[in-house]
Design an enzyme around this catalytic site. Sequence first.
Site, PDB file in Angstrom:
ATOM      1  N   SER A  42      97.534  44.973 -71.889  1.00 48.40           N
ATOM      2  CA  SER A  42      96.306  44.885 -72.728  1.00 48.40           C
ATOM      3  C   SER A  42      95.897  43.438 -73.003  1.00 48.40           C
ATOM      4  O   SER A  42      94.740  42.920 -73.155  1.00 48.40           O
ATOM      5  CB  SER A  42      96.319  45.686 -73.912  1.00 48.40           C
ATOM      6  OG  SER A  42      97.603  45.236 -74.687  1.00 48.40           O
ATOM      7  N   ASP A 348      93.271  43.182 -83.964  1.00 40.79           N
ATOM      8  CA  ASP A 348      93.430  44.726 -84.490  1.00 40.79           C
ATOM      9  C   ASP A 348      94.872  45.213 -84.935  1.00 40.79           C
ATOM     10  O   ASP A 348      95.188  46.416 -84.909  1.00 40.79           O
ATOM     11  CB  ASP A 348      92.953  45.684 -83.258  1.00 40.79           C
ATOM     12  CG  ASP A 348      93.748  45.312 -81.929  1.00 40.79           C
ATOM     13  OD1 ASP A 348      94.894  44.742 -81.973  1.00 40.79           O
ATOM     14  OD2 ASP A 348      93.389  45.556 -80.687  1.00 40.79           O
ATOM     15  N   HIS A 351      96.674  42.835 -80.993  1.00 45.20           N
ATOM     16  CA  HIS A 351      95.932  41.944 -80.280  1.00 45.20           C
ATOM     17  C   HIS A 351      95.493  40.652 -80.855  1.00 45.20           C
ATOM     18  O   HIS A 351      95.238  41.082 -82.032  1.00 45.20           O
ATOM     19  CB  HIS A 351      94.955  42.367 -79.079  1.00 45.20           C
ATOM     20  CG  HIS A 351      95.530  43.650 -78.595  1.00 45.20           C
ATOM     21  ND1 HIS A 351      95.176  45.102 -78.841  1.00 45.20           N
ATOM     22  CD2 HIS A 351      96.138  43.732 -77.380  1.00 45.20           C
ATOM     23  CE1 HIS A 351      95.784  45.823 -78.054  1.00 45.20           C
ATOM     24  NE2 HIS A 351      96.542  45.285 -77.272  1.00 45.20           N
TER      25      HIS A 351
END
Length: 405
Positions: A42, A348, A351
């Site tokens: 991610s 978040d 990240h």
Amino acid sequence: MDPTSTIFSFLSLLLFGSATNFNRDLPSESCRFPAIFNFGASNSDTGGYAAAFIQLKSPNGDTFFGMPAGRFCDGRLIVDFTAESLDLSFLSSYLNSLAINFSHGVNFATASSTIRLPMADVVPYGHASPFYLPLQYLQFAQFKNRSQIIRRHGGIYASLMPREETFSKALYTFDIGQNDLTQSLFLNMTIVQVIAAIPDIVNHFSDIIKNLYNLGARSFWVYNTRPLGCFPKILTSFPLAEKDSVGCAKPYNLLAQRFNVELKNALARLRIEFPLATIVYVDLYAALYSLYTHPTKNGFEHPLVACCGYGGKYNYSEEAICGGKISVNGKNITVGSCKDPSVRVSWDGVHFTEAANKFAFDLVSSGDFSDPPIPLKLACHPSSRTKETGVRSGKSQISQIIIRF
Ligand SMILES: *[C@@H]1O[C@H](CO)[C@@H](O)[C@H](O)[C@H]1NC(C)=O
Ligand SMILES: *[C@@H]1O[C@H](CO)[C@@H](O)[C@H](O)[C@H]1NC(C)=O
Ligand SMILES: *[C@@H]1O[C@H](CO)[C@@H](O)[C@H](O)[C@H]1NC(C)=O
Ligand SMILES: *[C@@H]1O[C@H](CO)[C@@H](O)[C@H](O)[C@H]1NC(C)=O
Ligand SMILES: *[C@@H]1O[C@H](CO)[C@@H](O)[C@H](O)[C@H]1NC(C)=O
């Protein structure tokens, strides 16, 4: 060469000339990478997860794209800043089938990906991605072959594919490993058990680099893993963990460091095995950790608190993920962004914000965090470097010169 750059190179010789022998006479040299092939999870996913599974929700993407852009971030990722700094367009995800242009590279990264075969159930029912690193490699191998067939066919699709020589001249970037550690932790493995698995994880990583080398890749830029123990998600999930002086969970950072040491050693071995390759280990951990030790000095605040989250000391809860809906006192609310993500570190809870990504990219692209100490623009074999001809700003001339040594 314009007069200023001559002065700069003269100065740089005076200042650093005897330090090393990184082509001291060519201050405006660079690798001119025609493309980037990125592998990861991610932290460098530019739309793979979104294309394969489900589009992300606002406020993801709001800062830069004005809409969700497949990135777990308010804006750009390190891989985006990498593309910008090499004068390339942002990378499309290999899994994306809409409006793609792969001529300047492909992004194989997909959120939740691991280096080893995922142990847990995969998305959408579980947490792991089926697109683990060996599968990303197979996708690359297939892309390499099929893109050339498409080029030979000609027509409108040919120009969207890289040239054959691009594969050996491209930069290969890697940002993966975090999930191999964290997914095991969330499956209730102990830190000691996860540490025991590191050599095997790193061996799998080495095998992929060897395989890519065998397919012609030569320039490798490999990020180590981030300081996990500073993530709001880890701090919330393991509240009893011992804290370091800046409030990060010590054992989890030590775990990341263990992975990083073994990765660094493995890359050093590959460098000996493949003298024609340039294999750079990049200490992203150290670059990011300075945001926790000196947040204010670097223009940041509340580094341990998620910007887009809800609840608790770290503004993070598993039930209230960024962009999701939660019910508070009988009212449905959307988990949105904090007021100013540009001064925040954690987006978040897992990240980083665009601002933190930019900060880290600026540090690591200089070469100061690399082993060997090579900047991004020179991460190719000396024989494939070319002189830059374009007019450059004063700022980039200076960084070019620092880069030299
Ligand atoms: C694809 O990207 C290349 C490199 O950025 C660019 O030169 C080309 O015009 C693009 N093609 C299309 C159809 O957008
Ligand atoms: C690519 O093509 C080569 C040569 O034709 C072949 O040996 C190889 O198996 C192909 N790889 C993939 C992934 O299709
Ligand atoms: C991990 O442990 C917690 C607490 O004991 C438990 O609630 C959870 O179901 C366990 N998770 C797994 C995947 O075993
Ligand atoms: C909140 O959302 C849930 C699920 O979407 C819905 O069933 C419920 O009626 C909503 N409540 C309010 C107060 O809007
Ligand atoms: C926590 O997240 C919410 C969004 O749900 C945001 O409005 C708030 O500013 C955040 N708190 C902090 C301290 O950042």
